[in-house]
Structure formats: C-alpha cells, structure tokens
Design a protein around this motif. Structure first.
Motif, PDB file in Angstrom:
ATOM      1  N   ILE A 125       0.826  -1.202   0.000  1.00 15.83           N
ATOM      2  CA  ILE A 125       0.000   0.000   0.000  1.00 15.83           C
ATOM      3  C   ILE A 125       0.863   1.255   0.000  1.00 15.83           C
ATOM      4  CG2 ILE A 125      -1.967   1.160   1.066  1.00 15.83           C
ATOM      5  CD1 ILE A 125      -2.486  -1.772   0.228  1.00 15.83           C
ATOM      6  N   LYS A 126       0.720   2.071  -0.990  1.00 15.32           N
ATOM      7  CA  LYS A 126       1.261   3.424  -1.130  1.00 15.32           C
ATOM      8  C   LYS A 126       2.784   3.474  -1.164  1.00 15.32           C
ATOM      9  CE  LYS A 126       0.276   8.179   0.188  1.00 15.32           C
ATOM     10  NZ  LYS A 126      -0.421   9.086   1.117  1.00 15.32           N
ATOM     11  N   PRO A 143       2.743 -12.532  -8.406  1.00 13.24           N
ATOM     12  CA  PRO A 143       2.221 -11.224  -8.808  1.00 13.24           C
ATOM     13  C   PRO A 143       2.220 -10.250  -7.631  1.00 13.24           C
ATOM     14  CG  PRO A 143       0.820 -12.986  -9.636  1.00 13.24           C
ATOM     15  CD  PRO A 143       1.795 -13.617  -8.680  1.00 13.24           C
ATOM     16  N   THR A 144       2.817  -9.098  -7.837  1.00 15.58           N
ATOM     17  CA  THR A 144       3.007  -8.123  -6.757  1.00 15.58           C
ATOM     18  C   THR A 144       2.563  -6.750  -7.241  1.00 15.58           C
ATOM     19  OG1 THR A 144       4.892  -9.403  -5.932  1.00 15.58           O
ATOM     20  CG2 THR A 144       4.682  -7.138  -5.150  1.00 15.58           C
ATOM     21  N   TYR A 145       1.699  -6.096  -6.460  1.00 13.68           N
ATOM     22  CA  TYR A 145       1.075  -4.853  -6.890  1.00 13.68           C
ATOM     23  C   TYR A 145       1.317  -3.730  -5.890  1.00 13.68           C
ATOM     24  CZ  TYR A 145      -1.355  -8.356  -9.674  1.00 13.68           C
ATOM     25  OH  TYR A 145      -1.635  -9.397 -10.511  1.00 13.68           O
ATOM     26  N   SER A 146       1.557  -2.549  -6.427  1.00  8.62           N
ATOM     27  CA  SER A 146       1.623  -1.336  -5.609  1.00  8.62           C
ATOM     28  C   SER A 146       0.309  -0.591  -5.831  1.00  8.62           C
ATOM     29  CB  SER A 146       2.801  -0.460  -6.037  1.00  8.62           C
ATOM     30  OG  SER A 146       2.804   0.764  -5.324  1.00  8.62           O
ATOM     31  N   LYS A 170      11.136  -2.161 -10.450  1.00  9.17           N
ATOM     32  CA  LYS A 170      10.922  -3.119 -11.540  1.00  9.17           C
ATOM     33  C   LYS A 170      10.457  -4.481 -11.024  1.00  9.17           C
ATOM     34  CE  LYS A 170      14.302  -0.905 -14.614  1.00  9.17           C
ATOM     35  NZ  LYS A 170      13.310  -0.396 -15.583  1.00  9.17           N
ATOM     36  N   CYS A 171      10.410  -4.632  -9.715  1.00  7.15           N
ATOM     37  CA  CYS A 171       9.943  -5.898  -9.136  1.00  7.15           C
ATOM     38  C   CYS A 171       8.418  -5.995  -9.122  1.00  7.15           C
ATOM     39  CB  CYS A 171      10.469  -6.056  -7.703  1.00  7.15           C
ATOM     40  SG  CYS A 171      12.258  -6.210  -7.592  1.00  7.15           S
ATOM     41  N   PHE A 172       7.732  -4.872  -9.274  1.00  9.00           N
ATOM     42  CA  PHE A 172       6.273  -4.893  -9.215  1.00  9.00           C
ATOM     43  C   PHE A 172       5.681  -5.374 -10.536  1.00  9.00           C
ATOM     44  CE2 PHE A 172       7.129  -1.884  -5.768  1.00  9.00           C
ATOM     45  CZ  PHE A 172       6.224  -2.334  -4.796  1.00  9.00           C
ATOM     46  N   SER A 194       1.937   0.798 -15.410  1.00  9.07           N
ATOM     47  CA  SER A 194       1.158   1.539 -14.420  1.00  9.07           C
ATOM     48  C   SER A 194      -0.184   1.945 -15.002  1.00  9.07           C
ATOM     49  CB  SER A 194       1.905   2.791 -13.941  1.00  9.07           C
ATOM     50  OG  SER A 194       2.010   3.746 -14.979  1.00  9.07           O
ATOM     51  N   THR A 195      -1.171   2.056 -14.121  1.00  4.08           N
ATOM     52  CA  THR A 195      -2.506   2.495 -14.504  1.00  4.08           C
ATOM     53  C   THR A 195      -2.981   3.521 -13.486  1.00  4.08           C
ATOM     54  OG1 THR A 195      -3.009   0.304 -15.398  1.00  4.08           O
ATOM     55  CG2 THR A 195      -4.881   1.784 -15.002  1.00  4.08           C
TER      56      THR A 195
END
Length: 405
Positions: A125-126, A143-146, A170-172, A194-195
């Motif tokens: 988160i953030k 799968p890893t998300y920010s 670049k790991c995300f 990114s979106t």
C-alpha cells in the motif's frame, strides 16, 4: 550496502527500544512475527498478502481486502504492519486471517517469511518498497502490486544518484497509481506497467459514511444548532478557531483533538471562553444543554462529522493535515492549515471550492464569516465537497478487475 544499512538500523532499533515504549512494541512484534506465522498459517490455504506501513495505509488497503474477501472466499488474507500505530490499533481486525508485524527486510527474513506464507499475490500500500521482499517475490514469480501509490519528482527513484535503488520498482507486476504525474514519472525511468485508478481512500470514506454510528449524545448536543467540528486538532489549530468561536457563541463547537491526554484537554479548556463538557463524562441531557463538547476518546470522529455544518481538520500548522475526506464526504466545507500542498485530496477540495486553506486568525475569520452570514454559500461549499468525494470513488473495483484478468 542495503543489507548493512538494515542491520545497522536493526541495532539502532534494539538500543532505542530500551528507552521508548512504542519502539519496544515494534521490536518485540517483529521478533515474534515468525512465531505467530508458525502457529496460524494453514499450509493448505492460499494466501493473499497485504502490507501496510501504518494505520493510514491500512485504511487505504481496507476496501481492497474486504472486497477481495467477498469476491474470492477461496483466498485467506495475511495483513502485515511496520508501525505499532497500525498494528496495535488493528491487530484484532476481523477482515484478515492473520495479522502480524513484518520482519525486518533482511534477505534471510524475506526468504523465511515467503517460504512460510507462499502467497499467491501480494499488495503493497502506497509507500512500501522493501528491497529484499520485492526481489524475492519477483524471483518466485508471485504477482506483486503497488496500490494507491503516488510519486513525486523529488523522490530518490528519480534523482541521478537513486537509479540503482530505483531498480526495486521493476519488481512490481503493476502499479495502480493515484495520478497521471506518478505514471509519467515511472515512465521516465522505463517503468510503463502503471494504470491511473485514483486513491482507494475515497472508497473507504464512502464505506465509513454508509456505516456511520448514530451517536445519541452528539445528536442531542447538535439538535437544531449550527455546529463546527474540529477534528484531529493540534494546539496551533485550536488557538485560531477557539479564539473565533469565543466571540460567536451562537455556534456550538465540537473539538476532537489529535492527542487525547489530560494536559492537552486542560489546555483546550483554558482557551475556551465558555464551559465545556468532556464526552466520556457527559450524559445525553447535559450534552443537549452544552455549548462545547470535547471528544476525549478515539474512534468516533468519522461518525461525529455527520453532525457538523463546517469542519476543520488539524495538522496543517505542523507535519501535515490529517484526513480531510472523512469530513468532506458528509457534505460540508472543510477548512485546514497551510501545510497541505503534498495532499492531493486537499488540493482537489480547494479546486472544487469545497476546501479552504487558512494561515492565520484573519483568514480563518474571513472564511467563517462567509459561512456564518450566508447559508447559501455554506450549502454550496458543502455540496461541492461531497460531490468531489463522490466523483473519485471507484479505485478498488478498478484494481481488482485488473488483477482478476
């Protein structure tokens, strides 16, 4: 070098924990994390891991966790914190199956942690960019998300000397960012996954609005009067708005200070030119007759805002303003101090004419005089504040729809 810095940090925390209660809780919690995981991890379950540094980030991630649980009951949820101010408040949160501190970001800790959990996906988160955890997640193809992330030109990733550390980004698998500037900054260093979806905090404050508690004492206090609600206030804030309302007793005043201790509460009372009641000591009948109500406990502010006509959110004369959206969602104008430039939601409220920056007694009086003498302008500013929040709801659904593809 990074590993050395982490170990030096760990040594500093260990020493400082001898003298600071909050740091001691964090130190003990991190050391106990693997024991908690051994006791609670179901080896046959599939875990989705959410990491939040502290309470504010937890609130941003909460809509995601709760919608994930509703739509994907096949997953269990692991929630980790870095700070005691998050863990100690939400350690009994029922929306997660396991809650613990995140062990410090050494390579050995990260390997052990991920071997124990084996998450099917991870959400940070953030502002969470832990080098070892992220690299091992990527190495394992998880799968890893920010989410709700926001970037600014001054951050280390975009400085000439920060390119090496910037590789952690670049790991995300994907970034779900708050604004277009963040997406463009990422693209400037070769990161195009990114979106722009906005901030999940808007979804959270709408949840809070829809599930707000009815507070009989505050309702009796407000009755048919105009009410000014000061939330998360600090002494510099209080000196300004209390001075104004000492001269305008026709408005009732609710003060929910950020720090609730007896010394601060006595200081507030000393500034007031009229009697005040403390929430924990009052009855409904007494509150109905009172002019000032001081909230001397935590957990009520987001529901208290519903009884106000104008809100003031503190912190703008210090490190930065607190949550303006919790007030704005109730359809009232929100006033705050000058340290708000880093807060997109405050800047957005100002642009929408539902938020108002003040920097001294005179500017505060000017804003309040407008609302006090013109109900039409008061109602219009409140409508603009509510519409601003409503317009930005929906980030949670966009994130989960993208993740499910």
């Amino acid at each position: 070098m990074y590993e050395l810095i982490i170990y030096l940090y760990q040594l500093g925390v260990m020493i400082y924990s001898l003298f600071n209660k909050k740091v001691r809780k964090m130190w003990r919690g991190e050391r106990a994390a693997f024991s908690v995981l051994r006791q609670k991890v179901d080896k046959d379950a599939k875990y989705v891991w959410f990491h939040a540094a502290s309470l504010g980030e937890f609130e941003q991630g909460r809509p995601l966790m709760e919608q994930m649980r509703r739509e994907h009951p096949e997953y269990k949820i692991l929630l980790t914190f870095f700070s005691p101010s998050g863990y100690e408040v939400r350690k009994n949160y029922e929306g997660a199956d396991i809650i613990c501190y995140l062990p410090l970001d050494t390579r050995l800790h990260a390997i052990r942690f991920l071997r124990t959990i084996r998450p099917v996906m991870a959400f940070f988160i953030k502002y969470e960019f832990w080098f070892n955890y992220l690299h091992i997640l990527k190495h394992r193809g998880i799968p890893t998300y920010s989410v709700s992330s926001i970037f600014r030109p001054g951050q280390i990733f975009f400085r000439w000397y920060g390119h090496q550390y910037g590789r952690v980004l670049k790991c995300f698998t994907h970034f779900f960012v708050q604004n277009e500037v963040s997406s463009q900054l990422l693209a400037s260093i070769g990161i195009n996954n990114s979106t722009v979806v906005g901030d999940t905090r808007y979804d959270r404050v709408m949840q809070i609005h829809d599930g707000a508690k009815q507070l009989d004492m505050v309702e009796a206090f407000a009755a048919d009067h105009k009410v000014f609600v000061a939330g998360s206030s600090w002494p510099p804030d209080e000196e300004i708005f209390i001075r104004y309302f000492n001269e305008h007793p026709e408005w009732k005043l609710i003060i929910a200070p950020h720090v609730v201790d007896d010394a601060h509460l006595r200081q507030i009372s000393s500034l007031l030119g009229r009697p005040a009641l403390r929430y924990s000591e009052a009855t409904v009948a007494e509150a109905a007759k009172a002019q000032v109500l001081i909230i001397d406990c935590y957990g009520l502010l987001s529901s208290i805002y519903r009884y106000g006509d104008v809100a003031y959110v503190g912190g703008g004369f210090g490190v930065g303003i607190h949550n303006v959206l919790e007030a704005a969602v109730w359809g009232m104008p929100v006033i705050f101090g000058p340290n708000n430039k880093r807060f997109m939601e405050a800047q957005g409220l100002i642009a929408a004419k539902g938020g108002f920056e003040i920097d001294d007694d005179a500017s505060f009086a000017q804003v309040m005089d407008t609302f006090r003498t013109s109900l039409e302008r008061l109602d219009e500013a409140g409508k603009q504040a509510h519409d601003f929040v409503k317009k930005h709801v929906g980030a949670t659904g966009k994130i989960l729809a993208a993740v499910a593809q």
